[in-house]
Design a protein around this motif. Structure first.
Motif, mmCIF file in Angstrom:
data_model
loop_
_atom_site.group_PDB
_atom_site.id
_atom_site.type_symbol
_atom_site.label_atom_id
_atom_site.label_comp_id
_atom_site.label_asym_id
_atom_site.label_seq_id
_atom_site.Cartn_x
_atom_site.Cartn_y
_atom_site.Cartn_z
ATOM 1 N N ASP A 1 1.433 4.160 -10.680
ATOM 2 C CA ASP A 1 2.708 5.314 -9.698
ATOM 3 C C ASP A 1 3.754 4.751 -9.227
ATOM 4 O O ASP A 1 4.402 5.959 -8.844
ATOM 5 C CB ASP A 1 1.340 5.942 -9.162
ATOM 6 C CG ASP A 1 0.291 6.934 -9.166
ATOM 7 O OD1 ASP A 1 0.647 8.020 -10.173
ATOM 8 O OD2 ASP A 1 -1.063 7.168 -8.977
ATOM 9 N N ALA A 2 3.075 3.699 -8.824
ATOM 10 C CA ALA A 2 4.357 3.361 -7.728
ATOM 11 C C ALA A 2 6.042 3.528 -8.305
ATOM 12 O O ALA A 2 6.719 3.667 -7.962
ATOM 13 C CB ALA A 2 4.266 2.126 -7.950
ATOM 14 N N TYR B 1 7.142 7.287 -8.714
ATOM 15 C CA TYR B 1 7.317 7.693 -7.023
ATOM 16 C C TYR B 1 9.008 6.386 -6.844
ATOM 17 O O TYR B 1 10.086 7.495 -6.724
ATOM 18 C CB TYR B 1 6.590 6.638 -5.950
ATOM 19 C CG TYR B 1 6.784 6.743 -4.846
ATOM 20 C CD1 TYR B 1 7.255 8.077 -4.414
ATOM 21 C CD2 TYR B 1 7.189 5.825 -3.939
ATOM 22 C CE1 TYR B 1 7.671 8.566 -3.314
ATOM 23 C CE2 TYR B 1 7.575 6.147 -3.009
ATOM 24 C CZ TYR B 1 7.356 7.550 -2.381
ATOM 25 O OH TYR B 1 7.852 8.017 -0.878
ATOM 26 N N LEU C 1 1.313 11.705 -6.033
ATOM 27 C CA LEU C 1 -0.761 11.571 -5.773
ATOM 28 C C LEU C 1 -1.027 12.742 -5.839
ATOM 29 O O LEU C 1 -2.611 12.645 -5.848
ATOM 30 C CB LEU C 1 -0.950 10.504 -4.623
ATOM 31 C CG LEU C 1 0.143 9.236 -4.333
ATOM 32 C CD1 LEU C 1 -0.574 8.814 -2.964
ATOM 33 C CD2 LEU C 1 -0.361 8.301 -5.308
ATOM 34 N N TRP D 1 4.725 1.772 0.277
ATOM 35 C CA TRP D 1 5.784 2.449 -0.034
ATOM 36 C C TRP D 1 6.899 3.449 0.564
ATOM 37 O O TRP D 1 7.701 3.855 -0.369
ATOM 38 C CB TRP D 1 4.578 2.981 -1.809
ATOM 39 C CG TRP D 1 4.994 1.346 -2.670
ATOM 40 C CD1 TRP D 1 3.820 1.026 -2.530
ATOM 41 C CD2 TRP D 1 5.857 1.596 -3.419
ATOM 42 N NE1 TRP D 1 4.241 -0.281 -3.592
ATOM 43 C CE2 TRP D 1 5.419 0.141 -4.054
ATOM 44 C CE3 TRP D 1 7.659 1.911 -3.902
ATOM 45 C CZ2 TRP D 1 6.276 -0.350 -5.286
ATOM 46 C CZ3 TRP D 1 7.662 0.875 -5.022
ATOM 47 C CH2 TRP D 1 7.753 0.264 -5.200
ATOM 48 N N MET E 1 6.064 11.183 -2.445
ATOM 49 C CA MET E 1 4.836 10.230 -2.503
ATOM 50 C C MET E 1 3.518 11.542 -2.549
ATOM 51 O O MET E 1 2.272 11.466 -3.541
ATOM 52 C CB MET E 1 4.815 9.189 -1.229
ATOM 53 C CG MET E 1 3.242 8.591 -1.868
ATOM 54 S SD MET E 1 2.889 7.812 -2.654
ATOM 55 C CE MET E 1 3.857 6.220 -2.714
ATOM 56 N N ASP F 1 -4.181 2.387 1.550
ATOM 57 C CA ASP F 1 -4.768 2.529 0.464
ATOM 58 C C ASP F 1 -4.019 1.592 -0.436
ATOM 59 O O ASP F 1 -2.206 2.066 -0.563
ATOM 60 C CB ASP F 1 -5.113 3.774 -0.606
ATOM 61 C CG ASP F 1 -6.644 4.584 0.942
ATOM 62 O OD1 ASP F 1 -6.935 4.036 1.053
ATOM 63 O OD2 ASP F 1 -6.862 5.942 0.007
ATOM 64 N N SER F 2 -4.594 1.397 -1.805
ATOM 65 C CA SER F 2 -3.115 0.476 -2.373
ATOM 66 C C SER F 2 -3.220 1.350 -3.439
ATOM 67 O O SER F 2 -2.867 2.970 -3.804
ATOM 68 C CB SER F 2 -4.363 -0.251 -3.585
ATOM 69 O OG SER F 2 -4.960 -1.394 -2.980
ATOM 70 N N ILE F 3 -1.549 1.486 -4.244
ATOM 71 C CA ILE F 3 -1.274 2.748 -5.322
ATOM 72 C C ILE F 3 -1.051 1.937 -6.730
ATOM 73 O O ILE F 3 -1.152 0.884 -6.601
ATOM 74 C CB ILE F 3 -0.144 2.784 -4.827
ATOM 75 C CG1 ILE F 3 0.717 3.919 -5.505
ATOM 76 C CG2 ILE F 3 1.275 1.622 -4.604
ATOM 77 C CD1 ILE F 3 2.052 4.576 -5.583
ATOM 78 N N ASN G 1 0.926 -1.452 -0.370
ATOM 79 C CA ASN G 1 -0.280 0.328 -0.474
ATOM 80 C C ASN G 1 1.176 0.708 0.000
ATOM 81 O O ASN G 1 1.726 1.320 0.172
ATOM 82 C CB ASN G 1 -1.019 -0.432 0.909
ATOM 83 C CG ASN G 1 -0.453 -0.502 3.088
ATOM 84 O OD1 ASN G 1 0.940 0.115 2.895
ATOM 85 N ND2 ASN G 1 -0.207 -0.994 3.448
ATOM 86 N N ILE G 2 0.297 2.492 0.173
ATOM 87 C CA ILE G 2 0.761 3.406 0.258
ATOM 88 C C ILE G 2 1.924 3.600 1.302
ATOM 89 O O ILE G 2 3.113 4.148 0.876
ATOM 90 C CB ILE G 2 -0.114 4.751 -0.529
ATOM 91 C CG1 ILE G 2 -0.706 4.855 -1.538
ATOM 92 C CG2 ILE G 2 0.896 5.906 -0.239
ATOM 93 C CD1 ILE G 2 -1.542 5.706 -1.538
ATOM 94 N N ARG H 1 -4.048 8.213 3.818
ATOM 95 C CA ARG H 1 -3.732 7.495 2.712
ATOM 96 C C ARG H 1 -3.462 6.445 2.843
ATOM 97 O O ARG H 1 -3.215 5.716 1.401
ATOM 98 C CB ARG H 1 -3.703 8.306 1.584
ATOM 99 C CG ARG H 1 -4.878 9.406 1.321
ATOM 100 C CD ARG H 1 -5.371 8.793 0.224
ATOM 101 N NE ARG H 1 -5.513 7.477 -0.347
ATOM 102 C CZ ARG H 1 -5.745 8.527 -2.178
ATOM 103 N NH1 ARG H 1 -5.674 9.614 -2.282
ATOM 104 N NH2 ARG H 1 -5.350 7.551 -2.600
#
Length: 311
Positions: free
Chosen positions: A78-79, A82, A59, A32, A55, A72-74, A28-29, A69
């Motif tokens: 985006d990952a 990042y 986002l 990361w 991050m 939350d999933s990412i 998840n966020i 957040r």
């Protein structure tokens, strides 16, 4: 292995297009972000702040809302982006250049490698300038204050003063770099600030015949050419950082030439290095300024010196 398990692939340090990726990344966020903190621990004294800023920028969130957040999933795309940003930071690139944004005063400024990244210490100059101009405004017709910001870069000082003084002042902001002026104009437009006249020129060369100002301010280059700290600043424009063997060439020029462009009783304010206060006061005294003094920055270091033109 996912970031939550302690590792994740990191792309090279150069920004590159991210291939189309569908679906969600593992973890998840928050996981990361924690991976990024570990990746940056040896490269940054503010690893958590940097990881969260990067991050949040990825986002499109303010950092203050990021923790909400974390569970939350990412998205995988985006990952990947990042991870690229984290690697750029790991090899030394400033967060402000990676995100393209830097806060200063009450402004959110665009920045890129054409301009110096505004520092909080420079807000000391803005505070002093506002104090002087508000005191001076009592004896001058409304809207008649004239201020010049030399070497404006991103426009940070000029725009902060314009935002606070509004219609009470007309401001000229100069820079020898057209690329820097493009950034400053972009920031003015984004902030809805119109009473700043951006001009290209080296120090006083952008002024017009007969122009006189109630205040001239500058955050000029003031680092010695062989200073050991320059390596840590390698991503920022060298022309905005160094000024001669002792770092004082630009300040000498400004102190020596400002008289011709100052109105009676007007002020010159200069930012300088933490160990240059005595030298800058000496230059202002030598040039004939009166009421010469220095103020300290938020860290307690001598940072801004000023002098007033006599009557």
């Amino acid at each position: 292995m996912t970031p939550a398990e302690g590792s994740a692939p990191i792309p090279d340090s150069q920004p590159r297009p991210v291939p189309p990726v569908e679906g969600l990344a593992p973890g998840n966020i928050g996981a990361w972000v924690q991976w990024a903190v570990r990746a940056l621990e040896t490269a940054s004294s503010d690893a958590r702040i940097d990881a969260e800023e990067l991050m949040a920028a990825q986002l499109g969130l303010p950092r203050s809302r990021l923790s909400m957040r974390f569970e939350d999933s990412i998205l995988a795309a985006d990952a990947l982006r990042y991870a690229g940003s984290v690697e750029r930071r790991r090899v030394g690139e400033p967060v402000a250049y990676i995100t393209g944004r830097q806060g200063f005063w009450s402004l959110d400024l665009a920045v890129n490698p054409a301009v110096l990244i505004p520092r909080a210490d420079t807000e000391t100059l803005v505070e002093w300038a506002l104090q002087l101009m508000r005191a001076r405004a009592g004896g001058i017709a409304a809207g008649a204050l004239r201020i010049a910001d030399l070497g404006t870069g991103s426009g940070a000082i000029a725009l902060a003063l314009a935002q606070e003084l509004r219609a009470n002042a007309a401001i000229v902001a100069t820079d020898q770099s057209e690329a820097a002026l493009a950034v400053a104009r972009q920031n003015a437009q984004a902030a809805g600030i119109e009473r700043v006249d951006f001009r290209c020129g080296n120090w006083f060369s952008a002024f017009r015949d007969g122009e006189r100002f109630d205040l001239i301010v500058s955050n000029p280059p003031y680092i010695a050419e062989r200073d050991a700290h320059l390596e840590a600043l390698r991503y920022e424009p060298r022309v905005a950082l160094t000024s001669g063997v002792d770092g004082l060439d630009a300040i000498r020029h400004l102190a020596g030439g400002a008289f011709a462009y100052l109105a009676p009783q007007a002020w010159l304010l200069l930012e300088h290095g933490h160990d240059q206060g005595a030298a800058v006061r000496g230059l202002l005294d030598e040039a004939g300024f009166v009421d010469v003094s220095t103020r300290r920055d938020f860290g307690g270091n001598e940072r801004i010196s000023a002098g007033r033109l006599g009557s």
